[in-house]
Design a protein around this motif. Structure first.
Motif, mmCIF file in Angstrom:
data_model
loop_
_atom_site.group_PDB
_atom_site.id
_atom_site.type_symbol
_atom_site.label_atom_id
_atom_site.label_comp_id
_atom_site.label_asym_id
_atom_site.label_seq_id
_atom_site.Cartn_x
_atom_site.Cartn_y
_atom_site.Cartn_z
ATOM 1 N N LYS A 108 28.592 13.502 93.161
ATOM 2 C CA LYS A 108 28.373 14.475 94.228
ATOM 3 C C LYS A 108 29.574 15.404 94.367
ATOM 4 O O LYS A 108 29.424 16.603 94.630
ATOM 5 C CB LYS A 108 28.120 13.769 95.562
ATOM 6 C CG LYS A 108 26.856 12.960 95.609
ATOM 7 C CD LYS A 108 25.645 13.812 95.366
ATOM 8 C CE LYS A 108 24.403 12.945 95.240
ATOM 9 N NZ LYS A 108 23.262 13.707 94.709
ATOM 10 N N VAL A 109 30.764 14.838 94.202
ATOM 11 C CA VAL A 109 31.977 15.638 94.333
ATOM 12 C C VAL A 109 32.133 16.597 93.156
ATOM 13 O O VAL A 109 32.498 17.762 93.312
ATOM 14 C CB VAL A 109 33.217 14.718 94.444
ATOM 15 C CG1 VAL A 109 34.502 15.541 94.415
ATOM 16 C CG2 VAL A 109 33.147 13.901 95.731
ATOM 17 N N PRO A 131 25.114 17.988 103.032
ATOM 18 C CA PRO A 131 25.398 16.940 102.021
ATOM 19 C C PRO A 131 26.088 15.720 102.597
ATOM 20 O O PRO A 131 26.077 14.654 101.979
ATOM 21 C CB PRO A 131 26.304 17.670 101.017
ATOM 22 C CG PRO A 131 26.870 18.831 101.774
ATOM 23 C CD PRO A 131 25.827 19.238 102.757
ATOM 24 N N THR A 132 26.686 15.848 103.797
ATOM 25 C CA THR A 132 27.358 14.680 104.380
ATOM 26 C C THR A 132 26.369 13.574 104.739
ATOM 27 O O THR A 132 26.759 12.407 104.828
ATOM 28 C CB THR A 132 28.137 15.092 105.645
ATOM 29 O OG1 THR A 132 27.265 15.807 106.529
ATOM 30 C CG2 THR A 132 29.326 15.972 105.293
ATOM 31 N N GLN A 180 23.826 12.545 102.856
ATOM 32 C CA GLN A 180 23.676 11.697 101.680
ATOM 33 C C GLN A 180 24.963 10.939 101.369
ATOM 34 O O GLN A 180 24.933 9.788 100.944
ATOM 35 C CB GLN A 180 23.254 12.531 100.474
ATOM 36 C CG GLN A 180 22.731 11.672 99.327
ATOM 37 C CD GLN A 180 22.052 12.494 98.270
ATOM 38 O OE1 GLN A 180 22.262 13.696 98.171
ATOM 39 N NE2 GLN A 180 21.243 11.851 97.457
ATOM 40 N N MET A 181 26.120 11.566 101.612
ATOM 41 C CA MET A 181 27.391 10.881 101.407
ATOM 42 C C MET A 181 27.503 9.686 102.355
ATOM 43 O O MET A 181 28.029 8.629 101.992
ATOM 44 C CB MET A 181 28.543 11.858 101.640
ATOM 45 C CG MET A 181 29.866 11.408 101.071
ATOM 46 S SD MET A 181 29.850 11.282 99.261
ATOM 47 C CE MET A 181 29.846 13.005 98.805
ATOM 48 N N LEU A 182 26.974 9.855 103.582
ATOM 49 C CA LEU A 182 26.971 8.766 104.555
ATOM 50 C C LEU A 182 26.113 7.602 104.055
ATOM 51 O O LEU A 182 26.505 6.435 104.146
ATOM 52 C CB LEU A 182 26.448 9.269 105.894
ATOM 53 C CG LEU A 182 26.527 8.325 107.098
ATOM 54 C CD1 LEU A 182 27.980 8.020 107.444
ATOM 55 C CD2 LEU A 182 25.828 8.938 108.298
ATOM 56 N N ALA A 183 24.932 7.917 103.504
ATOM 57 C CA ALA A 183 24.055 6.872 102.980
ATOM 58 C C ALA A 183 24.710 6.144 101.804
ATOM 59 O O ALA A 183 24.590 4.920 101.665
ATOM 60 C CB ALA A 183 22.719 7.481 102.543
ATOM 61 N N LEU A 184 25.400 6.881 100.942
ATOM 62 C CA LEU A 184 26.098 6.250 99.816
ATOM 63 C C LEU A 184 27.225 5.348 100.317
ATOM 64 O O LEU A 184 27.484 4.288 99.738
ATOM 65 C CB LEU A 184 26.644 7.316 98.865
ATOM 66 C CG LEU A 184 25.590 8.093 98.067
ATOM 67 C CD1 LEU A 184 26.220 9.273 97.344
ATOM 68 C CD2 LEU A 184 24.874 7.186 97.068
ATOM 69 N N ALA A 185 27.888 5.755 101.402
ATOM 70 C CA ALA A 185 28.919 4.902 101.989
ATOM 71 C C ALA A 185 28.300 3.611 102.532
ATOM 72 O O ALA A 185 28.893 2.532 102.422
ATOM 73 C CB ALA A 185 29.649 5.657 103.103
ATOM 74 N N PHE A 186 27.089 3.725 103.109
ATOM 75 C CA PHE A 186 26.393 2.533 103.570
ATOM 76 C C PHE A 186 26.086 1.591 102.407
ATOM 77 O O PHE A 186 26.096 0.368 102.557
ATOM 78 C CB PHE A 186 25.092 2.901 104.282
ATOM 79 C CG PHE A 186 25.287 3.568 105.606
ATOM 80 C CD1 PHE A 186 26.367 3.247 106.408
ATOM 81 C CD2 PHE A 186 24.392 4.520 106.064
ATOM 82 C CE1 PHE A 186 26.554 3.862 107.638
ATOM 83 C CE2 PHE A 186 24.566 5.144 107.291
ATOM 84 C CZ PHE A 186 25.651 4.814 108.073
ATOM 85 N N LEU A 187 25.788 2.169 101.222
ATOM 86 C CA LEU A 187 25.523 1.335 100.047
ATOM 87 C C LEU A 187 26.746 0.485 99.701
ATOM 88 O O LEU A 187 26.600 -0.671 99.280
ATOM 89 C CB LEU A 187 25.159 2.203 98.838
ATOM 90 C CG LEU A 187 23.718 2.687 98.713
ATOM 91 C CD1 LEU A 187 23.489 3.250 97.319
ATOM 92 C CD2 LEU A 187 22.716 1.595 99.001
#
Length: 254
Positions: A112-113, A192-193, A195-202
């Motif tokens: 993503k980055v 986009p934050t 989806q980044m939040l959901a990835l952090a939850f992963l």
């Protein structure tokens, strides 16, 4: 059914559906990229078929992984001065699943980055055959189904009627994506934050699965048992973080 009389069931369904939708955005993007290689009149048909195949694949994986997680008898034990554990099929699946989620989420955050994966797919040669595109979509679905299913397992493991909850959440999330694929895609691209939040939850769920695997195998390290992380902590963290992000979105709009 009796499980639907408990608030924990509905919280699990809502939370898991939200995560499945947000984490499924990548699936929608890559399905769309593959479908756009077709003539314009076939794009929507290929997209809907791709999402339907994703739903079928995830439900099949749910049943297979749930069967493996039911293997609770230890098949190997370790007993040394500082470490004791009885490894079961259940703990192995959860441990490997946790490692996979940690790897996949950190890898996706890097993508993503750097914006590398979408660009690589866009550079692939154009495909004309409908069947070739569907094969591509099936392979894409297979890759994205694993983290989706492992997320579902991590969120519902130990809850009564977990398999039913997971199947319901998967079906609802795929139906939502079928109906609102483009608006959801646009919303996540603009924010986009989310989806980044959901990835952090992963990442959080990955650590939880590893701890759960150690707990179910009765692991002791220096005579200290590894405990299980209560699901309520996870639900609270997700709800609190999502609430803060919603406030941030409102502030940014103003």
């Amino acid at each position: 059914m009796e499980i639907f009389l408990h608030s924990e069931t509905w919280i699990a369904i809502l939370t898991l559906t939200f995560l499945e939708v947000v984490l499924g955005i990548d699936n929608i993007i890559f399905i769309s990229i593959s479908a756009n290689k077709l003539p314009k009149e076939q794009v929507r048909k290929a997209t809907l078929l791709g999402l339907a195949l994703a739903m079928v694949m995830r439900i099949l994986l749910l049943f297979s992984i749930s069967y493996l997680i039911a293997l609770k008898d230890p098949f190997i034990s370790f007993d040394v001065d500082w470490f004791r554990s009885g490894i079961t099929g259940q703990s192995v699946i959860l441990f490997l699943g946790g490692l996979f989620l940690l790897y996949k989420s950190t890898r996706e955050i890097r993508h993503k980055v750097e914006h590398t994966e979408e660009e690589a797919i866009l550079k692939t040669p154009k495909v004309i055959s409908f069947s070739s595109v569907i094969v591509q979509i099936i392979l894409i679905d297979l890759v994205f189904s694993f983290d989706s299913i492992l997320t579902a397992v991590g969120m519902t493991n130990g809850i009564n009627g977990a398999l039913t909850i997971m199947v319901i959440a998967v079906i609802i999330s795929i139906l939502i994506m079928m109906i609102f694929a483009q608006p959801i895609n646009n919303f996540v691209h603009k924010n986009p934050t989310i989806q980044m939040l959901a990835l952090a939850f992963l990442i959080l769920i990955g650590f939880m699965l590893i701890a759960e695997a150690a707990h179910l195998s009765h692991t002791e390290i220096f005579n200290q048992s590894v405990g299980v992380i209560p699901k309520g902590y996870l639900y609270f963290a997700i709800a609190f973080s999502l609430g803060v992000e919603m406030l941030n979105l409102r502030v940014r709009k103003k």
